[in-house]
Design a protein around this motif. Structure first.
Motif, short mmCIF file in Angstrom:
data_model
loop_
_atom_site.label_atom_id
_atom_site.label_comp_id
_atom_site.label_asym_id
_atom_site.label_seq_id
_atom_site.Cartn_x
_atom_site.Cartn_y
_atom_site.Cartn_z
N CYS A 185 0.83 -1.20 0.00
CA CYS A 185 0.00 0.00 0.00
C CYS A 185 0.87 1.25 0.00
N PRO A 186 0.65 2.17 -0.94
CA PRO A 186 1.29 3.48 -0.87
C PRO A 186 0.50 4.38 0.08
N LEU A 187 1.02 4.58 1.27
CA LEU A 187 0.30 5.28 2.32
C LEU A 187 0.06 6.75 1.95
N VAL A 188 -1.10 7.25 2.34
CA VAL A 188 -1.29 8.70 2.31
C VAL A 188 -0.48 9.30 3.46
N THR A 189 -0.07 10.55 3.29
CA THR A 189 0.54 11.29 4.39
C THR A 189 -0.55 12.14 5.03
N PRO A 190 -0.95 11.83 6.27
CA PRO A 190 -2.04 12.59 6.89
C PRO A 190 -1.58 13.98 7.34
N PHE A 191 -2.34 15.00 6.98
CA PHE A 191 -2.06 16.36 7.42
C PHE A 191 -3.20 16.83 8.33
N LYS A 192 -2.83 17.61 9.34
CA LYS A 192 -3.81 18.11 10.29
C LYS A 192 -4.72 19.15 9.62
N PRO A 193 -6.02 19.08 9.87
CA PRO A 193 -6.96 19.98 9.17
C PRO A 193 -6.70 21.46 9.40
N ARG B 289 2.21 -13.56 -14.35
CA ARG B 289 3.53 -13.61 -13.72
C ARG B 289 3.88 -12.40 -12.86
N ALA B 290 2.92 -11.54 -12.53
CA ALA B 290 3.21 -10.42 -11.64
C ALA B 290 3.55 -10.92 -10.24
N SER B 291 4.17 -10.03 -9.45
CA SER B 291 4.62 -10.40 -8.10
C SER B 291 3.62 -10.00 -7.03
N GLY B 292 2.62 -9.22 -7.37
CA GLY B 292 1.65 -8.71 -6.40
C GLY B 292 1.07 -7.42 -6.93
N CYS B 293 0.97 -6.40 -6.08
CA CYS B 293 0.50 -5.09 -6.53
C CYS B 293 0.89 -4.04 -5.49
N ILE B 294 0.87 -2.79 -5.93
CA ILE B 294 1.01 -1.64 -5.04
C ILE B 294 -0.23 -0.79 -5.28
N THR B 295 -1.14 -0.78 -4.31
CA THR B 295 -2.47 -0.23 -4.55
C THR B 295 -2.90 0.76 -3.49
N GLY B 296 -3.31 1.95 -3.91
CA GLY B 296 -3.80 2.96 -2.99
C GLY B 296 -5.07 2.55 -2.28
N THR B 297 -5.82 1.62 -2.87
CA THR B 297 -7.04 1.14 -2.24
C THR B 297 -6.74 0.39 -0.95
N GLY B 298 -5.50 -0.05 -0.79
CA GLY B 298 -5.09 -0.69 0.45
C GLY B 298 -5.18 0.23 1.65
N ASN B 299 -5.22 1.55 1.43
CA ASN B 299 -5.42 2.48 2.54
C ASN B 299 -6.77 2.27 3.20
N VAL B 300 -7.74 1.73 2.46
CA VAL B 300 -9.11 1.61 2.96
C VAL B 300 -9.50 0.16 3.25
N TYR C 27 -14.83 5.95 7.08
CA TYR C 27 -15.17 4.53 7.15
C TYR C 27 -14.18 3.69 7.93
N VAL C 28 -13.02 4.24 8.25
CA VAL C 28 -12.01 3.46 8.98
C VAL C 28 -11.80 4.01 10.38
N GLN C 29 -11.28 5.23 10.46
CA GLN C 29 -11.02 5.85 11.77
C GLN C 29 -10.88 7.35 11.58
N GLU C 30 -11.61 8.11 12.34
CA GLU C 30 -11.56 9.57 12.23
C GLU C 30 -10.15 10.09 12.47
N GLY C 31 -9.69 10.94 11.55
CA GLY C 31 -8.37 11.52 11.66
C GLY C 31 -7.26 10.68 11.07
N LEU C 32 -7.56 9.47 10.59
CA LEU C 32 -6.51 8.59 10.07
C LEU C 32 -5.95 9.10 8.75
N GLY C 33 -6.82 9.63 7.91
CA GLY C 33 -6.37 10.11 6.60
C GLY C 33 -5.95 11.57 6.61
N GLY C 34 -6.64 12.37 7.42
CA GLY C 34 -6.34 13.80 7.44
C GLY C 34 -6.81 14.49 6.17
#
Length: 335
Positions: free
Chosen positions: A16-24, A230-241, A297-304
C-alpha cells in the motif's frame, strides 16, 4: 556494478502506498495518525510504501520526507514488525537531487527506493529515451538502496510523470542493472508486465542476478489477471481503505494458481469482482477522496486532509464513495 546491500528482504505480495495525513487546521504532518496507519496495514500483512503519489511527496520538505520514514520505521519496530521493509519514493526533477534524496531516505530508515521519471520537463525528455535511460542509470549507479522503477503515465488518477510511459523494452534494459530490483506499472498494462516477467524470470536472468525482480501493477483491480501473467503482487492505494480484503484476494489467487484448485480460483474471481469495484471508486476519488474514506469509514483523523492545492472530497465524491465502497467495506469489516 554489484547490488546495494539489503537488511530486510522485499517479498511478493500486496503493498500500500500510504497517504501522508495532514492536520486539518495547519496542514502539518500528523505523525501520530501516520504511525497508526502503518501499524494497521502491517497487522493486515500489507507491505509499506511511503512518499509516493498518494503520500503527496512533492508537497513535503526534505525534513518532512525524512520524518515520515523515521516515524514509519519506529512504528514498525515498536509493534513487532522489525522484518517489514520500507519502500520510499525518492524521485524528483534531476538525477543529482534524486540521488541525494535516496541517500537521505536510507539514513532515515528506508530499505528500498521507488523512483518516478522526472516529469516537470517532460516536453524536453518525455520521448527522449536516451536521456531518460541516462537519468535512471546515473541514479542506479549511485543509489545506496535497491531501486524500483515507477512507471506512471497520464491517466484518470493523475499525471504524476506528465505522460512519460516506458515500454517493456526500456524496463528490460534497466532490469539488467544489478541495483534495479523491480518495476511498478501504474500504466495497468498486464501484457507489458508479462513481457518483463518472461525476461526477468528466465533461468539466464536469474544466473546473472542474485535477487529476484518484482513486477508490481499499480492497481488492485487487475491483481488476479496480473498474477496469472507472472506479476509479483500489486502496489495499490485502495489498500489504505480495505487492506485485509486485498491481502485475502492475493492469498486466495496465489493458492489457486499454485494448486489449480477450481473452487479457490472461483473464490479469487469473486474477490476480484469486489476489489475492482472498490479500486475504481478510490481511483475516481483521488487523494482527497481516499483521505475522506479513511476518516469516514475506517477511523476519524486517520487520513487527514490533503495539502493545498489538492482538493478535498466534494459532495459528489462522497456520494460516489458511499456506493462504490459499500461491498468492499462490508467484506473488510467481516474479516
Amino acid at each position: 556494478m554489484s547490488p546495494s546491500a539489503i537488511s530486510r528482504p522485499f517479498t511478493d505480495g500486496a503493498y500500500c502506498p500510504l497517504v501522508t495525513p495532514f492536520k486539518p487546521d495547519t496542514e502539518e504532518v500528523d505523525y501520530d495518525a501516520l504511525r497508526s496507519q502503518v501499524v494497521r496495514l502491517a497487522n493486515a500483512r500489507m507491505g509499506i510504501v511511503v512518499l509516493g503519489t498518494n503520500g503527496e511527496a512533492s508537497h513535503l520538505s526534505d525534513t518532512e520526507r525524512a520524518g515520515v520514514i523515521r516515524a514509519t520505521r519506529q512504528a514498525l519496530d515498536s509493534n513487532g514488525h522489525t522484518h517489514i521493509p520500507i519502500l520510499a519514493g525518492t524521485g524528483t526533477g534531476s538525477a543529482k537531487e534524486t540521488i541525494r534524496l535516496t541517500i537521505e531516505a536510507r539514513d532515515a530508515g528506508a530499505d528500498y527506493a521507488i523512483i518516478i521519471p522526472p516529469g516537470y520537463f517532460s516536453f524536453a525528455v518525455g520521448r527522449d529515451l536516451p536521456s531518460l535511460k541516462k537519468f535512471f542509470l546515473q541514479v542506479l549507479d549511485a543509489s545506496p538502496l535497491p531501486v524500483m522503477i515507477y512507471n506512471f503515465p497520464l491517466n484518470i488518477a493523475s499525471g504524476a510523470a506528465s505522460g512519460i510511459d516506458f515500454d517493456s523494452d526500456f524496463v528490460i534494459d534497466l532490469a539488467e542493472h544489478q541495483n534495479c530490483f523491480g518495476v511498478k506499472l501504474t500504466c495497468a498494462s498486464i501484457g507489458k508486465g508479462q513481457r518483463i516477467a518472461i525476461h526477468t524470470q528466465s533461468a539466464a536472468y536469474k544466473e546473472r542476478h542474485p535477487r529476484p525482480f518484482f513486477i508490481m501493477p499499480g492497481y488492485s483491480d487487475i491483481l488476479l489477471p496480473a498474477l496469472i501473467a507472472r506479476a509479483s503482487g500489486c502496489i495499490t492505494g485502495t489498500g489504505n481503505v480495505i487492506p485485509k480484503t486485498i491481502v485475502k484476494l492475493y492469498d486466495t489467487a496465489v493458492s489457486a494458481l499454485a494448486t489449480g484448485n477450481a473452487e479457490q480460483l472461483e473464490a479469487a474471481r469473486e474477490l476480484q469482482d469486489l476489489v475492482a469495484e472498490a479500486d475504481w471508486a478510490i481511483v475516481k476519488a483521488g487523494i482527497g477522496g481516499t483521505k475522506y474514506a479513511m476518516d469516514t469509514y475506517v477511523q476519524e483523523g486517520l487520513g487527514g486532509v490533503p495539502r493545498t492545492p489538492l482538493p478535498h472530497a466534494s459532495p459528489a465524491i462522497k456520494t460516489m464513495l458511499a456506493s462504490g465502497l459499500k461491498r468492499g467495506l462490508a467484506y473488510e469489516n467481516s474479516l
